[in-house]
Structure formats: C-alpha cells, structure tokens
Scaffold this motif. Sequence first.
Motif, short mmCIF file in Angstrom:
data_model
loop_
_atom_site.label_atom_id
_atom_site.label_comp_id
_atom_site.label_asym_id
_atom_site.label_seq_id
_atom_site.Cartn_x
_atom_site.Cartn_y
_atom_site.Cartn_z
N SER A 103 0.86 -1.17 0.00
CA SER A 103 0.00 0.00 0.00
C SER A 103 0.91 1.23 0.00
CB SER A 103 -0.89 -0.01 1.24
OG SER A 103 -0.09 0.11 2.38
N GLY A 105 1.14 3.62 2.06
CA GLY A 105 1.71 3.81 3.39
C GLY A 105 2.92 2.91 3.61
N ASP A 106 2.76 1.64 3.22
CA ASP A 106 3.87 0.70 3.41
C ASP A 106 5.03 1.04 2.49
OD1 ASP A 106 2.52 -0.55 5.36
OD2 ASP A 106 1.94 -2.33 4.20
N LYS A 123 4.91 5.54 12.36
CA LYS A 123 3.58 6.16 12.24
C LYS A 123 3.70 7.66 12.45
CE LYS A 123 -1.18 5.44 13.33
NZ LYS A 123 -1.42 6.66 12.58
N LYS A 140 -3.82 3.74 2.66
CA LYS A 140 -4.22 2.33 2.61
C LYS A 140 -4.38 1.83 1.19
CE LYS A 140 -5.54 0.85 7.01
NZ LYS A 140 -4.57 1.73 7.59
N LYS A 141 -4.37 2.76 0.23
CA LYS A 141 -4.59 2.37 -1.17
C LYS A 141 -3.33 1.78 -1.77
CE LYS A 141 -8.50 5.02 -2.69
NZ LYS A 141 -9.52 4.44 -1.96
N TYR A 142 -3.53 1.02 -2.86
CA TYR A 142 -2.41 0.44 -3.57
C TYR A 142 -2.06 1.29 -4.79
CZ TYR A 142 -2.15 -3.67 -0.69
OH TYR A 142 -1.94 -4.51 0.35
N ARG B 255 -2.70 -11.66 5.37
CA ARG B 255 -3.33 -10.42 5.79
C ARG B 255 -3.35 -10.31 7.31
NH1 ARG B 255 -2.79 -7.06 1.95
NH2 ARG B 255 -4.81 -6.07 1.63
N GLN B 258 -0.12 -9.22 8.38
CA GLN B 258 0.09 -7.80 8.11
C GLN B 258 -0.59 -6.93 9.15
OE1 GLN B 258 -1.17 -7.68 3.95
NE2 GLN B 258 0.90 -7.09 3.37
N LYS B 259 -1.68 -7.43 9.70
CA LYS B 259 -2.39 -6.67 10.73
C LYS B 259 -1.57 -6.57 12.01
CE LYS B 259 -6.88 -6.02 9.30
NZ LYS B 259 -7.57 -7.18 8.71
N LYS B 261 1.20 -5.46 13.64
CA LYS B 261 2.22 -4.46 13.27
C LYS B 261 3.61 -4.84 13.75
CE LYS B 261 -0.45 -0.57 12.03
NZ LYS B 261 -1.34 -1.48 11.33
N SER B 274 4.23 -9.22 2.46
CA SER B 274 3.37 -8.54 1.50
C SER B 274 3.49 -9.18 0.12
CB SER B 274 3.70 -7.06 1.43
OG SER B 274 4.98 -6.89 0.90
#
Lengths: 254, 676
Positions: A103, A105-106, A123, A140-142, B255, B258-259, B261, B274
Amino acid sequence: MSLLEAKGIKKIYKTRNGGVPVEALKHVDLTVEKGEFVAIMGESGSGKTTLLNILAALDRPTEGTVVLDGMDLGAVKNAAVARFRRDNLGYVFQEFNLLDTFSLGDNICLPLVLAGKKPKEMKKRLDALAQPLGIADLLKKYPFEVSGGQKQRAAVARALITQPRIILADEPTGALDSRSSDELLALFGQVNRAGQTILMVTHSTRAASRASRVLFLRDGTVIHQIRRDGRTDQEMYQRISDALTLLANGGDRK
Amino acid sequence: MKIGFYPRLAADGMRKNARLYVPYLIACVMMVAVYYILHFLGHSGVMDGMPGGNTAETLMQLGTFVMTLFGTLFLFYTQSALIKGRKKEFGLYSILGMNRFNLGRILFFETLIVWVVSVAGGLAAGITLSGLAKAGFAKMVGSAARSAVLVPAGSVAWTAGTFSFIFLLILLNSLRQVGFSSPIELVRAEKAGEKPPKSNWFVGILGFLTLGAGYFIALRIKQPMSALLWFFAAVILIIIGTYLLLVAGSVIFCRLLQKNKRYYYRTNHFVSVSSMAFRMKRNGAGLASICILLTMILVMLSSTAALYAGADECLDLRYPNEIGAFACKYGYDEGLESLGEKLDADLKQAAMEHGAAITNNATFYEWSISGYFDDGRLDVTLNSLTDMAFIDYDKVAQILFIDRDVYNRVFGCSEEVGPGEALVGTAKKIPIGDTITVGDVSFRVTKRIDDRVDEIDPSARISASPGIFLIVDDVNEVAKHYIKYADFNGEPMLAWFWHCRFDTGLAPQQQEALARTLDELLDEELEPYDFDNRYCESHEGERGDFVGTFGGLLFLGMLLSLIFLASCAIIMYYKQVSEGFEDQARFGIMQKVGMTKEEIRRSVDSQMLTVFLIPILFACVHLLAVLPVVMKLLMLFGLFDIPLLLTAAGICVLVCGAVYAGIYRLTSNAYYRIVS
Ligand SMILES: Nc1ncnc2c1ncn2[C@@H]1O[C@H](COP(=O)(O)OP(=O)(O)O)[C@@H](O)[C@H]1O
Ligand SMILES: [Mg+2]
C-alpha cells in the motif's frame, strides 16, 4: 564545507559484447551547499542520469571522487552501499518506482522498516509527512488505485521519510501532467525552504525555474550555470529559455 | 525450399519464447511416449503368456484411459499459460495490422509444429523405450520377456490419433482465447494493474470446512467397498478444500500477519509477507494442483509398492497350504459327509502316488447360510435379502456351522459343546452377545474362538461379508433347520462347503502339476453329484497371478507418477519464470530504495521455501488422512501388513520429497537467473 562535493567525475560505459566504450561523463566538478535547490538540465543522452546515479552511489565513477557530508562514497564498501544510500539519500524516480505489492503507506515506510525503526516511530513520521503532501487519505490504497501525481507524492514521501541529507530526483515531473508537475514543484519548493537540500534532473524549463541554481550538461561536461541571485521564477524562466536557445544554436559560453 | 511467412512467424515466436516452449515440448513428448508404452503393453498382446498377463493388460488399458484424460487437462493448462505469456506479442501483431484470421494462421502453424514434434518425438521415444518397459515389467513379475521389439501399428495409430485430437482441441481453445480479446486488451494483458489480494473469509472458511469434511469422511470409512461412494466424496471434498484453502486461506493468513504491526514491520517479514500475499493470490491454484498431484503420487506409489512387496504375504494368506481343494453344493443331502471322507482319501492317495509327503492336513466341511445379521441375530428370510439395495452391506453375513467333533479332530482341540450351545469365532469385529440366533434357532455362546479363525479359514479376513463360525453339537441336525429357506430364485440357501488343504514337500512345478491332476480327479468324482463349485489350486500356481497383478499395479503407478511429477515440474517452472519476470522490476526498485542484495536474497529465499513447502506438507497430511482407507482397500487384496504400508509410505514421501526438491532447485535457478 559543502554538503556534496564531486570532483573530476568521469564515467565510461564498457559495452558488454565488445562494442565501442561510451564516455557518458567527461569531467564534472560539482559542489552543492546545504539547503540549495539545484536543477540539472541537458539534452537526452548528455549524461544527467549517469551523473545522478553516481552521486546517489547507484553506480561508481570511472574516475573522480564524491564526498557527501565529509564521507567519501568511494570508500564505502560495496556491501554497505545500499545501507548508506538508505540512511543518507532520498531518491525520487521519474517512474515513481513504487512497489505494487505494498500500500502507499507501506511503500513510504519501506526505508524505515529496512532501518529497523519501531512501528510507533514510523507512524509518527508518516503522519507528519502525509498531511502536508495531501496523501493522508490514500495511505491504505495500492499504487494502481491512485493517479500519477498521487503516486509521485508518495514516492517523494518515501524519499523524505528517512530525513536524508540530500534529495536526488531524476526527471520527477517527466511522467506527470502539468498540473501534477506544478504541485510537485511547489512541494519541492516548500521542503527546500524548510531546509532540505535538493538536486533535480529535469527537461522542463518550468521545473528548473524554481531552482536556486541551474546547471547545463552537454556531452558529459557542465557547460553553463545560472544562479538565481534573487530573481523571481519568471525571470529565471526567461534566463533559462535564453540559455537553452543559445546552447541549442551551438554557443558555448562558459 | 521457401518457407511461408506464417510458418516462419510461428517458428520465430516459439524460438523467442524457447524458455517457455522447450519444457512444454518435453512434457508433450513424455505424455505421448508414456501413452504409447501403456497402449503397447495393454493392447498389443505382448503380455500374453506372462504370469498375470491378463490382469496387467487390463490395468494398462485403464492406464491409457487415465493418460488420455490427464494429458488433455494438463496440455490445456500449459497451453493457456503459454498463450497468456504471449498475449502482448499477439497484441503487437494486431496493432501492426494483422486481423484475427492472420493471428489464427500463426496459431495454427504453431500448434502444427508442436503437434509434429510431440507426436513424432513421443512415438520415437515410446517405441525406443517400449522394449525396455516390457523387459522391466517382465522382471518385476519374474518372467522372461520375448526379446523381439515389435512396433504394433495399432498402438502407433491410436497414440497419433488421440494426441492429434487433443491438439485440435487445444488449437480451437487458443483461437478462442486470442480471438475474443481486442488488440488493446492483448497488449495490456501483462501490465494491467493488479488488485491487492483481499481476505475472502467466506471462501477461506468454506475451504477449511470442506477439507475438514473430506478428512472426517475419509477417516470414518470402515468398509471401502460398500462405502466407495463416500470415498469418492471424501477425495473430491479434499481436492476442493485444498484449492479453496490455498487460494483464499493463505491470503487471509498473510493479511492477518500484516495486521500484526509488531510482526509485519520487521526487515525480515515486511517484504516477504506482503509479496507472499500477492504470490499466493496468483499461485494458490497452481500450488493446490501441485499438492493434489503430489498426493496422488504418494497414495499411488505407497499402496502399489506395499502390495508388490507384500505379494507373498497375501498369497500365503489366501493359500495357506501348498495344495487346497474346495467343493460346494447347495441344499441338504445325507450322503455328503461320507462323500467328503471319500474325496479326502482319494485326493491324498493321488497326491502320494505323485510322490507327495502329506503334512499340515486340514480336511473338514461346514454348513453355510447367509443373511442379514444385526443385533446378534441372522435374518434369513427372503425379504431381508431381496431388499439388498436398501440394506447395509456391512451387515450381510455368512454363518458357517462346523461340527464339534470335526473341529476337535482337525484343529487339535478338546472343546465341550452341548446341545443348544455354540463356540463362536469371527475375524471381523462383530458384536455378538450371550446368544446368537440364526433363523429361528438360538444358541448359547459358551466361548469365543476368534483367535482360531485364521486357522479354520485364513481368508476369512479378506472376504467382503463377515463370516461367523459356529462350532455346534451334531452339525447335521442343526443344518436340517435351514432346509426350508430358499432364495428368490427358489434355490436353497443352505450350502455344504468342503475344504481339503495340505502341504506336499514337492518342488514348485510339481505342486502345480499335482494341483491340475487333483482338479481333474475332483471333476471326475463329483460329476454325478451336481456340485455348484469345485476346484483344486496350488500355492505356486496362483503366485504368477498375484505377482502379475501387483507388479502391474506398481508398474502403472510408477509410470503415472512419472507423468504427474513431470507435470508438477512444468507447473513449478512456469510459476517461477512468470514470477521471475514480475519480480525483476521489483528487485530493481528495492535496491534503489536501499535494500541490500543480501536482504533481497534472504527474503526471496524464505518466500520460495514457504511456497515450496506448502504443497508437500499438505500432500503429506492428505496422505495421512487417506492412509486408513488405503489400508482397508489393501485388506481386500489380502494385505494386512500395516507396518509395511507405513514403511512404503515413508519411503515414498522421502523419495518424492527428494525428487520434488530437485525439481524445485532446477526451477528456482531459472527464477534467480531472471531476476539477477
Ligand atoms: N548502462 C549503460 N551502458 C552503456 N551506455 C550507457 C549506459 N547508460 C547510459 N549510457 C550512455 O551514456 C550516455 C548518457 O546517458 P544518460 O546518463 O542516461 O543520459 P540522460 O539521462 O542525460 O539522457 C548515453 O549516450 C547513453 O547511451
Ligand atoms: Mg535520463
């Protein structure tokens, strides 16, 4: 002492299957002071990307030295170069080069994760950057879900998040429409005023007119230089255009 | 000679994509070769005269059929993978002005080339290897092969015909794939932005439940024959469950990671997790296919290898003595007992004239009646058996009455059994209480003799319906109670079984000859009495059939495993190559962003290892789940050796694991060559 000092840079590409070696850079001397915003212009093939890659330690010069903040890049071991780049340089690419598996953010946090920072710290820095860059809602988007301008802003955020000594950008507006370009340049101006040193390769006169100094490259050497000296963007634009016309007509005014 | 424009274009396209086409062609050649070999062994009569040749022939014919089905499926799969890889090229052609018809011509010539190479190459390889295959098979069943290599035209024609048809279907399919897409779509096919993998909880949970249900059913099956339908249901559920779970479950897992952290934002996990999510989204189905293929290989190889290794054991169980004679007649007859005594004496006399020294003799008779056994009660009325379709086959039982005196004499016991009493023995675990009722007569069970059943009838364990032995006082009086029962053809249900077994100390060939003599003698003596069945067999005489059957199964299992493994290799290879191209750009970026080559390599290694381990681990769990059913199936063949099956399974897992690891090494080298 200058932030970045490149002396006598020469780069010869040896083609693999016995072709003629290409001399991409003949002899380049370049110093960048802390807080400067330097633009590099030149025709296609004049060696801009090569120079930037050498300054970013993505490539090594055939001859010459690059010293960043007192550190000689030539002395950094091959294995440590990637880490050095991660900790000291922010690189913004023409093609954004975001990873499609992350994403936004990542993507932005990637250098911090590599540096072993804590999620909390990440963060904090991310939020501090995303707000002014206007991508707070997109984290959060890709990559494939957002526009080119938004991708480029994420790429800038990724370059800034490590608080690098210098930002290197290779035609960062090349893949953007004029509106997104303007936004990005405004952004560069803004971070520059906040004290960030920027070195940007560009084709666009408009983009270069925002810089505090413009270098012109041809056939692997710096052939001309314009300093802002308090001129407005408009005046800069005019001077750069004149210089380009002159250079295109074969003038060589050093 | 001048080659046309389109054939050249087709050949050029294939050459440029040699990385993809060479393995495809190799797989095609292998399929054709194996098909030819199976057809050759199954249809040309080369196995006539080999021990168990007929059974083996039938097996190979079955194998040919399996090959046709699997070959079609697999070639379709690879072909669409190939076309997908070349959509861009076709798009370019069509933008350069080719219409669908032109593209069709390229595809036609391409398929033509593949067809020629695979049929010609496959037949050449098949014909070369068929002699070897025949010799190998002959060695396995312990017989000499006829040395002349013959090339039956029928097998050649069938092989060529079958694969021509498959390739025709494939051509039509690729025309459809290219024909229905617009040029722009073709060009974009590769670059289309990929949606991030989403957790599909519904599918994930469904997969989990399906797999669980499959395991549950597989583990609960008691009688594989009567529960064949359930067994298939279990297999299908396991297959579906594997697909759903690997496609959705693995993404959900990533997923969830990934949650978390603290776990996710670590150098070692960040990139791996990922990209794993994407990898699994794209490759879940491929991994599931590999897993299913591996499971099939493991089940097939371990069961057939165990059978082959245990052939002698099965044989000993089925034929405990060197010579065994049997006769059976339905209905009650007073004179049978003395007839039995005469037969016994005559057979032994004849055997001794043959030079046999008779030992371990057991000659006895029993009265048999079948019916529906439930709750300690055998129902022998017509209804209970005519409604067979609705009853539980596990409960169809055969009661065998043996006289107390015969039992004591033949098996060296001194049991007391009074009137209305019975000793009860059974090889299957049937609950029987204090009394057992057969028809309208009840017996008090005074003793269980389950541990002696093997001695009375060693094959009692193999027979599909449970046999229950009742040792009673005055068996003929007891039998008379059942004269009145008749089956729906009006035939009596009561039957007289006569057994005579002994060892001879003769050489194997003489045993066989003796059995033939005694068989004729039986025919002769029983001619006037209208018996329903009679035969005399020798242990040695039946060996060929056993070894032939089991050898045939193992041989087929090995050939099919070879093909399945090759298919696994192709799927893995395509997966690695396509991932290699995708990751190439990604790694460039990672390096520029500041990942060291070391870090990248580590992350890739861990991902690859996970992707490599998932199918084989799942396959092993699947194997464990179906092993009990396999064991029960093998019992029908007379193999009760559980440690043998477990050993065979263990060896198969090791060998397949090693081969699979080898394939993985080779294919991941292809990957690393691309990305670096
Ligand atoms: N990896 C390389 N190998 C060989 N020649 C190269 C390589 N990269 C660039 N060049 C050559 O070096 C010259 C300068 O290239 P580059 O720095 O990319 O120019 P610019 O970015 O100004 O367009 C060109 O002539 C180009 O062909
Ligand atoms: Mg460039």
